[in-house]
Design a protein around this motif. Structure first.
Motif, PDB file in Angstrom:
ATOM      1  N   CYS A  16       5.711  -8.424  -4.864  1.00  0.00           N
ATOM      2  CA  CYS A  16       4.494  -8.119  -4.185  1.00  0.00           C
ATOM      3  C   CYS A  16       3.155  -9.202  -4.487  1.00  0.00           C
ATOM      4  CB  CYS A  16       3.892  -6.828  -4.819  1.00  0.00           C
ATOM      5  SG  CYS A  16       1.900  -6.254  -3.988  1.00  0.00           S
ATOM      6  N   LYS A  17       2.472  -9.221  -3.524  1.00  0.00           N
ATOM      7  CA  LYS A  17       1.259 -10.963  -3.307  1.00  0.00           C
ATOM      8  C   LYS A  17       0.381 -10.679  -4.199  1.00  0.00           C
ATOM      9  CE  LYS A  17       3.042 -13.692   0.299  1.00  0.00           C
ATOM     10  NZ  LYS A  17       3.672 -13.117   1.186  1.00  0.00           N
ATOM     11  N   GLU A  18       0.042  -8.837  -3.376  1.00  0.00           N
ATOM     12  CA  GLU A  18      -1.605  -8.490  -3.718  1.00  0.00           C
ATOM     13  C   GLU A  18      -1.269  -8.098  -6.364  1.00  0.00           C
ATOM     14  OE1 GLU A  18      -0.135  -7.070  -1.401  1.00  0.00           O
ATOM     15  OE2 GLU A  18      -1.474  -7.889  -0.174  1.00  0.00           O
ATOM     16  N   CYS A  19      -0.132  -7.500  -6.049  1.00  0.00           N
ATOM     17  CA  CYS A  19      -0.097  -6.186  -7.547  1.00  0.00           C
ATOM     18  C   CYS A  19       1.136  -7.247  -8.367  1.00  0.00           C
ATOM     19  CB  CYS A  19       0.068  -5.226  -7.611  1.00  0.00           C
ATOM     20  SG  CYS A  19       1.048  -4.755  -6.642  1.00  0.00           S
ATOM     21  N   ARG A  20       1.802  -8.448  -7.644  1.00  0.00           N
ATOM     22  CA  ARG A  20       2.911  -9.165  -8.115  1.00  0.00           C
ATOM     23  C   ARG A  20       4.370  -8.346  -9.022  1.00  0.00           C
ATOM     24  NH1 ARG A  20      -0.592 -13.466 -11.531  1.00  0.00           N
ATOM     25  NH2 ARG A  20      -1.174 -13.833  -9.750  1.00  0.00           N
ATOM     26  N   HIS A  21       4.139  -7.142  -8.091  1.00  0.00           N
ATOM     27  CA  HIS A  21       4.777  -6.152  -8.781  1.00  0.00           C
ATOM     28  C   HIS A  21       6.598  -7.168  -7.799  1.00  0.00           C
ATOM     29  CE1 HIS A  21       8.496  -3.159  -7.041  1.00  0.00           C
ATOM     30  NE2 HIS A  21       7.620  -1.948  -8.133  1.00  0.00           N
ATOM     31  N   VAL A  22       7.580  -6.724  -9.012  1.00  0.00           N
ATOM     32  CA  VAL A  22       8.930  -7.378  -8.322  1.00  0.00           C
ATOM     33  C   VAL A  22       9.771  -6.167  -8.025  1.00  0.00           C
ATOM     34  CG1 VAL A  22      10.987  -8.651  -8.864  1.00  0.00           C
ATOM     35  CG2 VAL A  22       8.599  -9.219 -10.130  1.00  0.00           C
ATOM     36  N   ALA A  23      10.577  -6.336  -6.489  1.00  0.00           N
ATOM     37  CA  ALA A  23      11.027  -5.355  -6.332  1.00  0.00           C
ATOM     38  C   ALA A  23      12.807  -5.546  -6.194  1.00  0.00           C
ATOM     39  CB  ALA A  23      11.090  -4.926  -4.869  1.00  0.00           C
ATOM     40  N   GLN A  31       8.778   1.223  -0.166  1.00  0.00           N
ATOM     41  CA  GLN A  31       8.426   2.060  -1.057  1.00  0.00           C
ATOM     42  C   GLN A  31       7.716   1.736  -2.331  1.00  0.00           C
ATOM     43  OE1 GLN A  31      11.785   3.337  -3.451  1.00  0.00           O
ATOM     44  NE2 GLN A  31      11.158   5.465  -4.094  1.00  0.00           N
ATOM     45  N   HIS A  32       6.987   1.095  -2.230  1.00  0.00           N
ATOM     46  CA  HIS A  32       6.405  -0.136  -3.971  1.00  0.00           C
ATOM     47  C   HIS A  32       4.991   0.339  -3.233  1.00  0.00           C
ATOM     48  CE1 HIS A  32       3.153  -2.447  -6.078  1.00  0.00           C
ATOM     49  NE2 HIS A  32       3.547  -3.533  -5.424  1.00  0.00           N
ATOM     50  N   MET A  33       4.770  -0.050  -1.492  1.00  0.00           N
ATOM     51  CA  MET A  33       3.778  -0.510  -1.132  1.00  0.00           C
ATOM     52  C   MET A  33       2.785   0.986  -0.994  1.00  0.00           C
ATOM     53  SD  MET A  33       3.333  -3.813  -0.020  1.00  0.00           S
ATOM     54  CE  MET A  33       2.381  -4.185   0.929  1.00  0.00           C
ATOM     55  N   GLY A  34       3.681   1.937  -0.659  1.00  0.00           N
ATOM     56  CA  GLY A  34       2.286   3.062  -0.944  1.00  0.00           C
ATOM     57  C   GLY A  34       2.453   4.129  -2.733  1.00  0.00           C
ATOM     58  N   TRP A  60      -8.628  -0.604  -0.181  1.00  0.00           N
ATOM     59  CA  TRP A  60      -8.664   0.318  -1.062  1.00  0.00           C
ATOM     60  C   TRP A  60      -8.728   1.483  -0.428  1.00  0.00           C
ATOM     61  CZ3 TRP A  60     -11.477   2.954  -4.346  1.00  0.00           C
ATOM     62  CH2 TRP A  60     -10.713   4.589  -5.612  1.00  0.00           C
ATOM     63  N   TYR A  61     -10.018   1.517  -0.312  1.00  0.00           N
ATOM     64  CA  TYR A  61      -9.903   2.502   0.809  1.00  0.00           C
ATOM     65  C   TYR A  61      -9.631   3.417   1.397  1.00  0.00           C
ATOM     66  CZ  TYR A  61     -12.883   6.848   2.515  1.00  0.00           C
ATOM     67  OH  TYR A  61     -12.805   8.847   2.466  1.00  0.00           O
ATOM     68  N   SER A  62      -9.194   2.688   2.360  1.00  0.00           N
ATOM     69  CA  SER A  62      -8.120   2.490   3.885  1.00  0.00           C
ATOM     70  C   SER A  62      -6.724   2.887   3.712  1.00  0.00           C
ATOM     71  CB  SER A  62      -8.601   0.646   5.295  1.00  0.00           C
ATOM     72  OG  SER A  62      -7.949  -0.151   3.977  1.00  0.00           O
ATOM     73  N   SER A  63      -6.634   1.924   2.601  1.00  0.00           N
ATOM     74  CA  SER A  63      -5.057   2.255   2.285  1.00  0.00           C
ATOM     75  C   SER A  63      -4.872   3.434   1.217  1.00  0.00           C
ATOM     76  CB  SER A  63      -4.998   1.053   0.478  1.00  0.00           C
ATOM     77  OG  SER A  63      -5.221  -0.322   1.214  1.00  0.00           O
ATOM     78  N   ILE A  64      -5.202   4.208   0.522  1.00  0.00           N
ATOM     79  CA  ILE A  64      -5.327   5.254   0.554  1.00  0.00           C
ATOM     80  C   ILE A  64      -5.585   6.481   1.427  1.00  0.00           C
ATOM     81  CG2 ILE A  64      -6.735   7.598  -0.696  1.00  0.00           C
ATOM     82  CD1 ILE A  64      -7.877   4.848  -3.117  1.00  0.00           C
ATOM     83  N   GLU A  68      -1.908   8.752   2.706  1.00  0.00           N
ATOM     84  CA  GLU A  68      -2.508  10.230   2.634  1.00  0.00           C
ATOM     85  C   GLU A  68      -1.851  10.845   3.536  1.00  0.00           C
ATOM     86  OE1 GLU A  68      -6.283  10.814   0.539  1.00  0.00           O
ATOM     87  OE2 GLU A  68      -5.363  11.035  -1.709  1.00  0.00           O
ATOM     88  N   ASP A  69      -3.003  10.229   4.846  1.00  0.00           N
ATOM     89  CA  ASP A  69      -2.088  11.136   6.447  1.00  0.00           C
ATOM     90  C   ASP A  69      -0.581  11.222   6.212  1.00  0.00           C
ATOM     91  OD1 ASP A  69      -5.070  10.475   7.010  1.00  0.00           O
ATOM     92  OD2 ASP A  69      -4.847   8.792   8.180  1.00  0.00           O
ATOM     93  N   GLU A  70      -0.439   9.643   5.739  1.00  0.00           N
ATOM     94  CA  GLU A  70       1.729  10.075   6.186  1.00  0.00           C
ATOM     95  C   GLU A  70       2.053  11.394   4.860  1.00  0.00           C
ATOM     96  OE1 GLU A  70       3.201   6.921   5.248  1.00  0.00           O
ATOM     97  OE2 GLU A  70       2.524   5.734   6.892  1.00  0.00           O
ATOM     98  N   ASN A  71       1.495  11.080   3.907  1.00  0.00           N
ATOM     99  CA  ASN A  71       2.372  12.861   2.793  1.00  0.00           C
ATOM    100  C   ASN A  71       0.293  12.606   1.340  1.00  0.00           C
ATOM    101  OD1 ASN A  71       3.080  14.082   0.779  1.00  0.00           O
ATOM    102  ND2 ASN A  71       4.586  12.434   0.233  1.00  0.00           N
ATOM    103  N   PRO A  72       0.009  13.439   1.763  1.00  0.00           N
ATOM    104  CA  PRO A  72      -1.202  13.863   1.181  1.00  0.00           C
ATOM    105  C   PRO A  72      -0.691  14.041  -0.219  1.00  0.00           C
ATOM    106  CG  PRO A  72      -1.097  15.972   3.268  1.00  0.00           C
ATOM    107  CD  PRO A  72      -0.078  14.920   2.973  1.00  0.00           C
ATOM    108  N   TRP A  73       0.681  14.727  -0.522  1.00  0.00           N
ATOM    109  CA  TRP A  73       0.712  14.337  -2.543  1.00  0.00           C
ATOM    110  C   TRP A  73       1.018  13.157  -2.658  1.00  0.00           C
ATOM    111  CZ3 TRP A  73      -1.266  18.341  -4.338  1.00  0.00           C
ATOM    112  CH2 TRP A  73      -2.208  19.185  -4.166  1.00  0.00           C
ATOM    113  N   ALA A  74       1.544  12.211  -2.151  1.00  0.00           N
ATOM    114  CA  ALA A  74       1.333  11.152  -2.425  1.00  0.00           C
ATOM    115  C   ALA A  74       0.984  10.219  -3.329  1.00  0.00           C
ATOM    116  CB  ALA A  74       1.551   9.401  -0.898  1.00  0.00           C
ATOM    117  N   LEU A  75      -0.532  10.726  -3.925  1.00  0.00           N
ATOM    118  CA  LEU A  75      -1.157   9.662  -5.262  1.00  0.00           C
ATOM    119  C   LEU A  75      -1.635  11.323  -5.481  1.00  0.00           C
ATOM    120  CD1 LEU A  75      -3.584   7.510  -3.331  1.00  0.00           C
ATOM    121  CD2 LEU A  75      -1.138   7.086  -4.234  1.00  0.00           C
ATOM    122  N   ALA A  76      -0.818  12.164  -5.986  1.00  0.00           N
ATOM    123  CA  ALA A  76      -0.942  13.416  -7.106  1.00  0.00           C
ATOM    124  C   ALA A  76      -0.144  13.115  -8.250  1.00  0.00           C
ATOM    125  CB  ALA A  76      -0.888  14.599  -6.583  1.00  0.00           C
TER     126      ALA A  76
END
Length: 90
Positions: A16-23, A31-34, A60-64, A68-76
């Motif tokens: 991942c270019k933003e957070c350097r997560h290795v998938a 999956q990680h992007m969400g 950040w806000y637009s990503s949230i 959450e539009d796709e799955n309201p509980w995604a970040l819970a």
């Protein structure tokens, strides 16, 4: 970019270019992007880079909102996990 050095040589690995997560593959990367850790990276960048704070907070806000539009509980998170971390009073 420099961050793609040794990790990009692993066959099938996606960094991942933003957070350097290795998938391990492209599906896991999508999956990680969400996930919360990826989305909150933008908030952390806002405080690391004060000159670009408005930009990072807007992303950040637009990503949230998108997640959450796709799955309201995604970040819970499960609040019962916090109770397990509190030491017993005695």
């Amino acid at each position: 970019m420099e961050d793609d050095c040794s990790l990009s040589t692993i066959p099938g690995a996606v960094v991942c270019k933003e957070c350097r997560h290795v998938a391990q593959d492209e599906e896991r990367h999508k999956q990680h992007m969400g996930e919360a850790r990826h989305i909150h990276t933008f908030r952390n960048l806002a405080y690391r880079e004060p000159k670009k704070r408005a930009l990072w907070l807007k992303i950040w806000y637009s990503s949230i909102e998108k997640v959450e539009d796709e799955n309201p509980w995604a970040l819970a998170f499960d609040e019962t996990e916090e109770l397990l971390l509190i030491p017993a009073e005695g």
